[in-house]
Design an enzyme around this catalytic site. Sequence first.
Site, mmCIF file in Angstrom:
data_model
loop_
_atom_site.group_PDB
_atom_site.id
_atom_site.type_symbol
_atom_site.label_atom_id
_atom_site.label_comp_id
_atom_site.label_asym_id
_atom_site.label_seq_id
_atom_site.Cartn_x
_atom_site.Cartn_y
_atom_site.Cartn_z
ATOM 1 N N ALA A 1 0.867 -1.139 -0.103
ATOM 2 C CA ALA A 1 -0.050 -0.074 0.058
ATOM 3 C C ALA A 1 1.032 1.252 -0.163
ATOM 4 C CB ALA A 1 -0.986 0.158 1.235
ATOM 5 N N CYS B 1 -3.196 -4.854 -2.883
ATOM 6 C CA CYS B 1 -2.182 -4.215 -1.893
ATOM 7 C C CYS B 1 -2.472 -4.755 -0.759
ATOM 8 C CB CYS B 1 -2.193 -2.905 -1.944
ATOM 9 S SG CYS B 1 -2.338 -2.185 -3.799
ATOM 10 N N CYS B 2 -1.441 -4.948 0.330
ATOM 11 C CA CYS B 2 -1.584 -5.167 1.687
ATOM 12 C C CYS B 2 -0.363 -4.122 2.258
ATOM 13 C CB CYS B 2 -1.781 -6.368 2.218
ATOM 14 S SG CYS B 2 -0.229 -7.544 1.780
ATOM 15 N N LYS B 3 -0.004 -4.341 3.411
ATOM 16 C CA LYS B 3 1.076 -3.581 3.958
ATOM 17 C C LYS B 3 2.362 -3.696 3.033
ATOM 18 C CE LYS B 3 2.868 -4.639 7.875
ATOM 19 N NZ LYS B 3 3.277 -4.768 9.354
ATOM 20 N N THR C 1 -1.421 -10.282 0.372
ATOM 21 C CA THR C 1 -1.611 -9.998 -1.057
ATOM 22 C C THR C 1 -1.473 -11.522 -1.930
ATOM 23 O OG1 THR C 1 -0.826 -7.871 -1.042
ATOM 24 C CG2 THR C 1 -0.274 -9.058 -3.028
#
Length: 739
Positions: free
Chosen positions: A183, A656-658, A664
Amino acid sequence: MGETEDGESDHSTADVQGQKCALAYEYTSRENSSSKDNLPLLNAVLKNPICKLYRFPSSDNKWMCVREQMSESTLSFHIPKELINLHIKEDMRRNQELKELGELSPHWDNMRKSVIAHCDQMLTLYQDMLAELGKHTGSSFKSSCSKGEKTLEFVPVNLHLQRMYVHSPRLKDVLYDVITVGAPAAHFQGFKNGGLQRLLNKFESERRNTGYQCIYYSPENTAKAKEVLSNINHLQPLISSHTDLLLNSARQHLPDSLKNSLKMLSETTELFVHAFKDQLIRSALLALYTARPGCVLKKPTVPRISVDDNDDQPKQERPHEIQRQDSIPHHSEYDEEEWDRVWTNVGKSLNCIIAMVDRLLEKDNIPSITKEEESGPAPAEHVTPPISGDWYEQLYPLTVTLKDCIGEVVTRARQSMSFVLLQELACSLPQCLMLTLRRDIVFSQALAGLVCGFIIKIHSSLRDQGFLQQLHTVGLIVQYEGLLSTYSEEIGMLEDMAVGISDLQKVIFKITEAKSDDLLPVITGRRGHYVIEIRLPGKMFELLPQEIKEGKLLHVYPVLFNVGINEQQTLAERFGDTSLQESINQENLELLKEYYNLFTEKMPPDCLPHFQDQNDLKGLLENLHQNIQTKKRKNVEIMWLAAMICRKLNGIRFTCCKSAKDRTSMSVTLEQCSILRDGHHLHKDFFIRALDCMRREGCRIENVLKNVKCRKYAFNMIQLMAFPKYYRPPEGTYGKADT
Ligand SMILES: O=P(O)(O)O[C@H]1[C@H](O)[C@@H](O)[C@H](O)[C@H](O)[C@@H]1OP(=O)(O)O
């Protein structure tokens, strides 16, 4: 847990009914489907591909062949470098403009000095950042472990193209792409006080309350001021070069070329005049006037011409005419109409040039080109007898007058708009600059991903006429799936991401033919107004529709749907707050609907791959709407529907993730297997097996390895219990990893 709840096996290569669902092959060369012509572009943008080949049984007991490919992108570093370079140029120009604001009263002058000092510090920071990035060599991706590294702040985390290529016996071969990336968020700056969305709101309300120190201009007005400054920088040199062309044609006595250059000059000058008809400039000029020392009216000379109200033509000024210069400041003495006279002079001096060209051409018996029908003849035409002498000599003084008039408009507009920007910067230094930095960082990460997605999409759809028509008539939907939780630090990340993605709305693309081997995109413009030039090799460029070849600007419509899935989201749902996610999904649903309406309005009904799709789309949008309204916990259907709608609309997909590593990976593998099941008849008994196989042996576990040097998804048992069923990896593939 998940599959075992349904009594299904989690052995990815188990032999069932004599058939194996297995990873067949792995390699690291570029895919073989690309034609030779397309390779240079792919090679310029993608690096270090990892490929896995699977065979899966279909419902009619045949085999389908699936190739999974994951590549890094050179754009991870290229786009940030381009952007920082532009920021430096923009900020240097702004600092210069502040210096050139002229004399100010002590209050404003001190403010300006302080702003310039802070801006210079920021400039050094950007320059250092660029120098650091310039030193970077080696891999073209930033690993999850480097998320918080100061020198890599502008670089997106773990950006990859995740591609699935399906070859099944009875269907056409199909490609499915997802861009996976962390992200966009300012990890080094941290999230203690939240992310951009919250910080910008706070900043805005603080600014409103500091009115006693400086003038409050709304964000729209501040943006307008930046736009005017950018128009100045763009249009003034353009007018100057059109004027030179006109004079050149005159010197060579070329009637056709004279007509053409006059046409271009007229069009650009009209744009110029239009750009300055704004109330903001008027009010800012007054504000600047009152900020001058003692508020003395120092009226700059309107160059060379003084305008008689009854006459449409500017006249040469008498050389020694004494200018009015009052020493006693009175507000009432501010001449508001002066600004109108200054910019109407531009139109009038253009009219003189048009009239002169008419007369020159008439004298040569060449049909006239005046815009008489629209604006009536220029007065000079009626009063002046036919002229003699060479064309250049006749036109030269008029072009000087035009340039002077333009120069006068520019000086006033530039100063007044810089004064507006001074207010924004001054009222909460240094927060304002830190906020700009944060926004630049987040935008840079988001833009790197977008440009990568755009190039890959163009590359894979060059022969799809419907897509190309959609591209230039409507623009492209870009859908972001967010898996962040609305708890603790990830709230701040989501707040950053939401602003970063929304800022992409203003990005415009343009495709040109590459003139050299350098196929990397070029960025021009300034904050809020970037144009990305995508260069295609000649053979690819030829395939484009005329409109795109002629430089039509191409738009994108980014939308974000977020559904937190991890244990933190459980906490948010039980003890925290999920309103951020709800409002993001609601707002972006509206944006998606707007895009869909635009699409149905502008595109013929049968343009989508399957004729039925437009009706399907309506149903899917309705379904998405229902799911967003229903307050259901971890409603992953929102993401499935949004992704499906995006694919049906020929859009660009992002997940998206962190870190784009663990959650993801669960999501993209699930999406791939769902596509195989819904679109390629993957045998229903093999859905979970295929999913486990991909997670265990596919590209995504390699992604984890690349990031943290360990082949384990960073989940533990407790965390996974909180995950929705299909987001849990198979036994043995997760555990403690030092991330
Ligand atoms: O790729 P992510 O899902 O953002 O990785 C998370 C993971 O989901 C979580 O279980 C783990 O505890 C870590 O926080 C991972 O993030 P890293 O950024 O540390 O890789």
